[in-house]
Design a protein around this motif. Sequence first.
Motif, short mmCIF file in Angstrom:
data_model
loop_
_atom_site.label_atom_id
_atom_site.label_comp_id
_atom_site.label_asym_id
_atom_site.label_seq_id
_atom_site.Cartn_x
_atom_site.Cartn_y
_atom_site.Cartn_z
N HIS A 230 0.81 -1.23 0.00
CA HIS A 230 0.00 0.00 0.00
C HIS A 230 0.84 1.27 0.00
N THR A 231 2.09 1.16 -0.51
CA THR A 231 2.89 2.35 -0.77
C THR A 231 3.09 2.44 -2.29
N TRP A 232 3.53 3.59 -2.75
CA TRP A 232 3.72 3.84 -4.18
C TRP A 232 5.20 3.73 -4.52
N ALA A 233 5.50 3.00 -5.60
CA ALA A 233 6.89 2.73 -5.97
C ALA A 233 7.04 2.68 -7.48
N THR A 234 8.28 2.82 -7.91
CA THR A 234 8.62 2.62 -9.31
C THR A 234 8.65 1.12 -9.60
N PRO A 235 8.60 0.73 -10.87
CA PRO A 235 8.81 -0.68 -11.18
C PRO A 235 10.19 -1.12 -10.70
N ASP B 82 14.15 2.01 -22.49
CA ASP B 82 15.48 2.16 -23.06
C ASP B 82 16.14 3.40 -22.48
N SER B 83 17.29 3.76 -23.04
CA SER B 83 18.05 4.92 -22.57
C SER B 83 18.25 4.88 -21.05
N ILE B 84 18.71 3.75 -20.56
CA ILE B 84 18.86 3.55 -19.11
C ILE B 84 20.17 4.17 -18.63
N THR B 85 20.07 5.02 -17.61
CA THR B 85 21.24 5.62 -16.99
C THR B 85 21.16 5.44 -15.48
N LYS B 86 22.31 5.27 -14.86
CA LYS B 86 22.38 5.08 -13.42
C LYS B 86 22.07 6.40 -12.72
N LEU B 87 21.28 6.31 -11.67
CA LEU B 87 20.87 7.50 -10.93
C LEU B 87 21.52 7.56 -9.55
N GLY B 88 21.52 6.47 -8.82
CA GLY B 88 22.08 6.45 -7.47
C GLY B 88 21.60 5.21 -6.74
N PHE B 89 21.88 5.16 -5.45
CA PHE B 89 21.44 4.02 -4.65
C PHE B 89 21.00 4.49 -3.28
N THR B 90 20.21 3.64 -2.62
CA THR B 90 19.76 3.92 -1.26
C THR B 90 20.01 2.68 -0.41
N LEU C 291 12.10 4.95 -2.34
CA LEU C 291 11.81 6.18 -3.07
C LEU C 291 11.88 7.40 -2.14
N ILE C 292 11.38 7.25 -0.92
CA ILE C 292 11.52 8.33 0.07
C ILE C 292 13.00 8.65 0.27
N ASN C 293 13.80 7.60 0.48
CA ASN C 293 15.23 7.80 0.71
C ASN C 293 15.92 8.42 -0.50
#
Length: 137
Positions: free
Chosen positions: A31-36, A63-71, A123-125
């Motif tokens: 019951h939280t919202w998340a990316t795939p 496509d066009s996948i780029t690294k964003l970061g990590f939590t 996603l919060i983090n």
Amino acid sequence: MNKEVRVGVATVIIRDGCILLGERIGSHGSHTWATPGGHLELGESIEECAQREALEETGLVVDSITKLGFTNDIFEKENKHYVTLFVVASCKAGEPRVAEPDKCKQWKWCRLDELPHPLFLPLINLLEENPSLKGFA
């Protein structure tokens, strides 16, 4: 606490200034919202995982996948610990469908300044640690 730390991959799919979020059910973060996203499998690249999970969960080809970061995400109530690797991807065509109804109730495109609540812990983090996400959408 479970002694195992799992690796998750989360795909931030961007289209027309919005990101795709799904309402999780049936697992931690229900019951939280998340990316795939999902678990990184042995021998799989982060990009391959992002593409596979997006397709399995939404039916979308990214496509066009780029690294964003990590939590570093500790789910105290569920006794789980994840390191979540975030990537940004684009998807030019198609609309998401609920391909795993036991895991996701619905998908919707959300503006970054109008995100639904509550959000999934990773996603919060991410948003706390990386406000530059606003530059992507």
